[in-house]
Design a protein around this motif. Structure first.
Motif, short mmCIF file in Angstrom:
data_model
loop_
_atom_site.label_atom_id
_atom_site.label_comp_id
_atom_site.label_asym_id
_atom_site.label_seq_id
_atom_site.Cartn_x
_atom_site.Cartn_y
_atom_site.Cartn_z
N GLU A 189 0.83 -1.21 0.00
CA GLU A 189 0.00 0.00 0.00
C GLU A 189 0.86 1.26 0.00
O GLU A 189 0.58 2.22 -0.72
N ARG A 190 1.94 1.24 0.79
CA ARG A 190 2.80 2.42 0.87
C ARG A 190 3.52 2.65 -0.45
O ARG A 190 3.65 3.80 -0.91
N ILE A 191 4.00 1.58 -1.09
CA ILE A 191 4.66 1.73 -2.38
C ILE A 191 3.66 2.21 -3.42
O ILE A 191 3.97 3.05 -4.27
N TYR A 192 2.44 1.69 -3.35
CA TYR A 192 1.40 2.07 -4.31
C TYR A 192 1.08 3.56 -4.18
O TYR A 192 0.92 4.27 -5.18
N LYS A 193 1.00 4.04 -2.92
CA LYS A 193 0.73 5.46 -2.71
C LYS A 193 1.89 6.31 -3.20
O LYS A 193 1.69 7.41 -3.74
N ARG A 194 3.10 5.82 -3.01
CA ARG A 194 4.27 6.55 -3.49
C ARG A 194 4.23 6.72 -5.00
O ARG A 194 4.68 7.73 -5.54
N ALA A 195 3.68 5.69 -5.67
CA ALA A 195 3.62 5.71 -7.13
C ALA A 195 2.31 6.28 -7.66
O ALA A 195 2.02 6.13 -8.85
N ALA A 196 1.53 6.92 -6.80
CA ALA A 196 0.21 7.43 -7.20
C ALA A 196 0.32 8.29 -8.45
O ALA A 196 1.14 9.20 -8.54
N GLY A 197 -0.50 7.96 -9.44
CA GLY A 197 -0.51 8.70 -10.69
C GLY A 197 0.48 8.21 -11.71
O GLY A 197 0.43 8.63 -12.87
N SER A 198 1.36 7.32 -11.30
CA SER A 198 2.36 6.78 -12.23
C SER A 198 1.81 5.59 -12.97
O SER A 198 0.98 4.83 -12.44
N LEU A 199 2.27 5.37 -14.18
CA LEU A 199 1.89 4.20 -14.97
C LEU A 199 3.03 3.19 -14.96
O LEU A 199 4.20 3.55 -14.82
N ALA A 200 2.66 1.94 -15.11
CA ALA A 200 3.66 0.88 -15.17
C ALA A 200 4.59 1.10 -16.35
O ALA A 200 4.15 1.43 -17.44
N LYS A 201 5.87 0.88 -16.10
CA LYS A 201 6.86 1.05 -17.17
C LYS A 201 7.47 -0.27 -17.61
O LYS A 201 8.19 -0.32 -18.61
N ASP A 202 7.20 -1.36 -16.84
CA ASP A 202 7.75 -2.66 -17.20
C ASP A 202 6.88 -3.77 -16.62
O ASP A 202 5.86 -3.51 -15.96
N LEU A 203 7.30 -5.03 -16.83
CA LEU A 203 6.50 -6.17 -16.40
C LEU A 203 6.41 -6.28 -14.88
O LEU A 203 5.40 -6.73 -14.35
N ARG A 204 7.45 -5.87 -14.16
CA ARG A 204 7.40 -5.91 -12.70
C ARG A 204 6.35 -4.95 -12.18
O ARG A 204 5.65 -5.24 -11.19
N ASP A 205 6.24 -3.80 -12.81
CA ASP A 205 5.21 -2.84 -12.39
C ASP A 205 3.81 -3.40 -12.64
O ASP A 205 2.90 -3.20 -11.83
N VAL A 206 3.65 -4.10 -13.76
CA VAL A 206 2.33 -4.63 -14.12
C VAL A 206 1.97 -5.84 -13.27
O VAL A 206 0.89 -5.89 -12.66
N PHE A 207 2.86 -6.84 -13.24
CA PHE A 207 2.54 -8.13 -12.63
C PHE A 207 3.08 -8.30 -11.22
O PHE A 207 2.81 -9.32 -10.58
N GLY A 208 3.83 -7.31 -10.73
CA GLY A 208 4.29 -7.33 -9.35
C GLY A 208 3.60 -6.28 -8.51
O GLY A 208 2.86 -6.58 -7.58
N TRP A 209 3.79 -5.01 -8.90
CA TRP A 209 3.24 -3.90 -8.13
C TRP A 209 1.80 -3.56 -8.48
O TRP A 209 1.19 -2.69 -7.85
N SER A 210 1.23 -4.24 -9.47
CA SER A 210 -0.19 -4.05 -9.84
C SER A 210 -0.50 -2.61 -10.25
O SER A 210 -1.59 -2.10 -9.99
N LEU A 211 0.46 -1.94 -10.89
CA LEU A 211 0.23 -0.58 -11.35
C LEU A 211 -0.57 -0.58 -12.66
O LEU A 211 -0.47 -1.52 -13.46
N PRO A 212 -1.37 0.45 -12.89
CA PRO A 212 -2.09 0.56 -14.18
C PRO A 212 -1.11 0.84 -15.31
O PRO A 212 0.00 1.34 -15.09
N PHE A 213 -1.52 0.51 -16.51
CA PHE A 213 -0.67 0.75 -17.68
C PHE A 213 -1.54 1.14 -18.87
O PHE A 213 -2.75 0.90 -18.87
N ASP A 214 -0.91 1.75 -19.87
CA ASP A 214 -1.66 2.08 -21.07
C ASP A 214 -1.36 1.06 -22.17
O ASP A 214 -0.48 0.22 -22.03
N HIS A 215 -2.11 1.15 -23.25
CA HIS A 215 -2.08 0.11 -24.27
C HIS A 215 -0.74 0.00 -25.00
O HIS A 215 -0.46 -1.02 -25.63
N THR A 216 0.10 1.01 -24.88
CA THR A 216 1.37 0.98 -25.61
C THR A 216 2.40 0.06 -24.98
O THR A 216 3.43 -0.22 -25.59
N LEU A 217 2.13 -0.44 -23.75
CA LEU A 217 3.12 -1.28 -23.07
C LEU A 217 3.20 -2.67 -23.68
O LEU A 217 4.22 -3.36 -23.55
#
Length: 314
Positions: free
Chosen positions: A34-62
């Motif tokens: 939760e703390r890491i997620y809040k730190r990344a608030a508003g950020s989009l996933a830039k790699d697979l770890r962000d998508v499948f590890g940190w559960s960050l949102p991403f746009d279709h270009t990834l």
């Protein structure tokens, strides 16, 4: 193939891709996430770890368009407005890769994976290193993502390992994780503890939920006053199902009250028989401290994770 089989196959292929690309992710506690997620608030996933590890949102270009369509069709990713999110997480453990539920684990059929999973794996590995008796039949009660079952199946190729759970989603993920690991001596079966399985076992392992969860989510709520009921039930039902020299290895949590361990006091009478030898120890004296602020924990002073090992005498 059914739609579910197609989806499971797509998940398996994704796991293979992640392994090929040397994907690694250690899943922290929900509070840390939760703390890491809040730190990344508003950020989009830039790699697979962000998508499948940190559960960050991403746009279709990834992802390439066709790959994104395949992942969506399999239910692995889903739209959130103009963005996308994964519906699963992938975590690394001891050279293995496990699919489990996305953060936050709000769904009632969520399959949890976190620091308890790592400690549980270490406990099982230590037990196997200290006990060299042949293992013919092994049971993992409430298998979740299949951590315990896979650790044993990989270490003891001659063992027939049975992973059971009441959650169909857990069984599907365990099956995918086992196939991804190349394990062929593990089978999954729907069962409420030992209710749907027969016979005796050389090893029974369990890492049940042990929290007092107001939402009564199956992966988290242990029942009873302080989450202890399911762990006690496992001990009660597992002991009669041990072979001679067979062991129960239980990893669980206990809400300590006024310096006392209510789980240990409740389990002692079950272990009083000369038929068993047993050990009990705290693995971590203080976990999930944030829970103490929630209703139901007013009398608890800490939550500890403990290991109970019981062996039937020959």
């Amino acid at each position: 193939m059914s739609e579910q089989q197609i989806a499971d196959r797509a998940l398996l292929e994704l796991g293979k891709r992640l392994i090929a690309e040397d994907y690694r992710f250690v899943t922290p506690t929900p509070l840390t996430h939760e703390r890491i997620y809040k730190r990344a608030a508003g950020s989009l996933a830039k790699d697979l770890r962000d998508v499948f590890g940190w559960s960050l949102p991403f746009d279709h270009t990834l992802f390439p368009r066709e790959e994104l369509a395949t992942l969506e069709q399999a239910g692995i990713v889903e739209r959130h407005g103009s963005l996308w999110r994964s519906t699963v997480r992938w975590s690394s453990l001891d050279g293995l890769l496990f699919a489990h539920s996305v953060y936050p684990t709000t769904q009632t059929d969520s399959v949890f994976f976190g620091p308890d999973s790592y400690r549980f794996a270490l406990l099982i590995e230590a037990h196997l290193q200290q006990h060299f008796e042949p293992l013919r039949r092994v049971l993992d009660i409430g298998c979740g993502a299949g951590v315990g079952a896979l650790i044993v199946a990989r270490a003891r190729h001659d063992a027939q390992v049975l992973a059971v759970d009441i959650n169909p989603r857990a069984l599907r993920l365990t099956a995918v994780n086992a196939e991804l690991a190349g394990v062929n001596n593990l089978s999954v079966y729907h069962s409420d503890l030992l209710g749907s399985v027969d016979g005796l076992f050389d090893l029974i392992i369990a890492n049940p939920p042990y929290m007092n969860d107001s939402q009564h989510r199956a992966y988290r709520d242990g029942g009873g006053a302080l989450g202890e009921a399911l762990s006690l039930r496992i001990v009660r039902e597992a002991l009669p199902r041990l072979q001679q020299n067979g062991s129960l290895v239980l990893y669980t949590g206990v809400a300590m009250v006024a310096g006392d361990d209510p789980f240990l006091e409740s389990v002692r009478p079950m272990l009083a028989s000369d038929a068993f030898t047993w050990t009990y120890r705290e693995l971590d004296p203080d976990v999930f401290g944030e829970e103490l602020l929630k209703p139901g924990y007013e009398q608890a002073e800490r939550i500890a994770v403990v290991a109970l090992t019981v062996t039937r005498r020959p």
